[in-house]
Design a protein around this motif. Structure first.
Motif: not given
Ligand SMILES: [Ca+2]
Ligand SMILES: [Ca+2]
Ligand SMILES: [Ca+2]
Ligand SMILES: [Zn+2]
Ligand SMILES: [Zn+2]
Length: 491
Positions: A4-6, A328-332, A348-350, A380-383
């Motif tokens: 999945m990709v945002l 899997y990831l949870w973000i709180k 983090m698509p990569k 951030g979300s940038l790998v």
């Protein structure tokens, strides 16, 4: 397989009001305010970082003559069919300022279309509303936007009133609990996650925009139809006639989908009324169920309240805490947002592996995610770039993985835990401290088994050990509390 990709839709506006009447982003030479050359470079860097995966470097070091910068400019020029000069010429800058929706990068476009839902009845729910128009207007525009895709494919959309529909629709502002904060009025308009579990399919609209049913603000129907394309697995198109073209257009032909949009949705879900043929053509065996097969995303939904739940790694990331388990990831988020969850690739698509250990260095605003003998850096979300070797930190060659890692701001040290020993890394000098590894039990009395994950918060170290978390006061050198690990996820 690419999961999945945002996708983010971003609108960079030249002038207030331009988007309201102009159907597209034809460069308007005369309306453009004179821009400082430095401002152009900054605009270009931010644009290329956001949409073309240009690596982050301090602005001072980024040169418009740099090879990586020029190649990203060219990539963008190729995508939009501009003269491939590699220079920030007039047309290129005009396009960067013009209304558009965010293509994360060109590589993504060159791949076949994205993942698909593993079913053709998809539920959606409107979790929060905008106050810009009456609720029933929002309901009806969202419904119409789904109908665009339903009419063109085998898909059926069913409205749900729960919080766990496949596609959750939200109107939110600024930081909203995922790793992709909105930016206030203009700029980013909306974004949607590709098909998948948890946050997959979810579609967020920036409620700092003025949403409208007509053309006095941003037309919700048009933006929603585009975003739902992403939520169904479609990528951006280079064809300006397509709904999936990465730009906001306030006017559309009666038939909002181009032939290309239709072909792409057919490729994922099949055309209307020819399901049997499609199945035969693709030779799908009936034992899978014709429309159940073809799931391209792993089934790895996790129950966060399982009493035996353990974490592989826990780390701060900006104003949020990330909990990794498998892929899997949870973000709180520290604020009171819903916990966002899904496969790591959703955020983090990569990163298509599990994470063994993770730590956060606030003064670099960077998280380090370790998988076996390599690590990624994330802002951030940038790998950033490719994974690097764990040996970078100065480990001896026999260290091929670690169990847990944590950075302590006060001491400037990052601690790496492995079985019963640990290392201390000096982040200021970027060297391992002398005299390590040491035994964990010598320096952390009360911690006598392998540490699964560690995080530093509000002056305490927290060691995740099995399904429990130990709150550790490292000045007093003692465990001060033990609780369930998943109590951190509200269980
Ligand atoms: Ca979802
Ligand atoms: Ca915005
Ligand atoms: Ca671990
Ligand atoms: Zn888009
Ligand atoms: Zn969002």
């Amino acid at each position: 397989m690419h999961v999945m990709v945002l996708s983010c839709c971003v609108l960079v506006l030249l002038l207030p009001g331009l988007c309201l009447s102009a159907p597209t982003f034809t460069p308007e030479v005369t309306s453009s305010p004179p821009a400082e050359p430095q401002g152009d470079l900054k605009l270009a860097i931010e644009y290329l970082q956001q949409f073309y995966n240009l690596q982050k470097e301090p602005l001072g070091r980024m040169k418009r003559s740099g090879a990586s910068f020029i190649s990203k400019v060219k990539e963008m020029q190729i995508f939009f069919g501009l003269n491939t000069s590699g220079a920030l010429d007039f047309d290129t800058l005009e396009l960067m300022r013009s209304p558009r929706c965010g293509v994360p990068d060109v590589e993504e476009y060159s791949q076949i279309q994205g993942t698909r839902w593993d079913k053709n009845v998809i539920t959606y729910s409107i979790g929060t509303y905008t106050r810009d128009m009456p609720r029933n207007t929002v309901d009806s525009l969202v419904d119409s936007a789904f109908s665009v895709w339903a009419r063109a494919s085998s898909l059926t959309f069913v409205r749900s009133y729960t919080r766990n529909a496949d596609i959750m629709v939200h109107f939110v502002t600024y930081e909203h609990g995922d790793l992709f904060p909105f930016d206030g009025p203009r700029g980013t308009l909306a974004h949607a996650f590709g098909p998948g579990l948890g946050v997959g399919g979810d579609t967020h609209f920036d409620d700092s925009e003025h949403w409208t049913a007509g053309d006095t603000g941003f037309n919700l129907f048009v933006v929603a139809a585009h975003e739902f394309g992403h939520a169904l697995g479609l990528k951006h198109s280079r064809n300006p006639e397509s709904l999936m073209y990465p730009s906001y257009k306030s006017s559309h032909p009666a038939n909002i989908l181009s032939d290309e949009d239709v072909a792409n949705i057919h490729a994922l879900y099949g055309p209307v009324r020819s399901r049997a043929n499609h199945v035969l053509r693709h030779g799908l065996s009936s034992q899978h169920g014709p429309w159940i097969s073809g799931s391209l995303f792993p089934r790895l939904m996790q129950n966060k309240c399982d009493p035996d739940l353990t974490f592989d790694a826990v780390s701060t990331l900006g104003d949020a805490t990330c909990f990794f388990r498998g892929r899997y990831l949870w973000i709180k988020h520290n604020e009171q947002y819903d916990i966002k969850e899904g496969p790591i690739t959703n955020f983090m698509p990569k990163i298509e592996t599990s994470i063994d250990a993770a730590f956060w260095v606030p003064r670099r605003s960077t998280a380090y995610l370790i998988h076996e003998s390599t690590f990624w850096t994330v802002r951030g979300s940038l790998v950033k770039g490719k994974p690097r070797a764990l040996s970078h930190f100065g480990f001896p060659a026999w260290v091929q993985d670690v169990d847990a890692a944590v950075h302590i701001v006060k001491t400037g040290r990052t601690l790496f835990f492995m079985h019963d020993i640990y290392w201390s890394y000096n982040e200021n000098r970027r060297v391992m401290d002398f005299g390590y590894p040491k035994y964990i039990s010598d320096d952390f009395p009360g911690v006598n088994t392998t540490i699964n994950a560690a995080v530093h918060k509000e002056g305490y170290l927290y060691f995740f050990i099995g399904p429990e978390v130990y709150k550790y006061d490292y000045t007093q050198k003692r465990v001060v509390a033990v609780e369930k690990a998943n109590s951190w996820l509200g269980c």
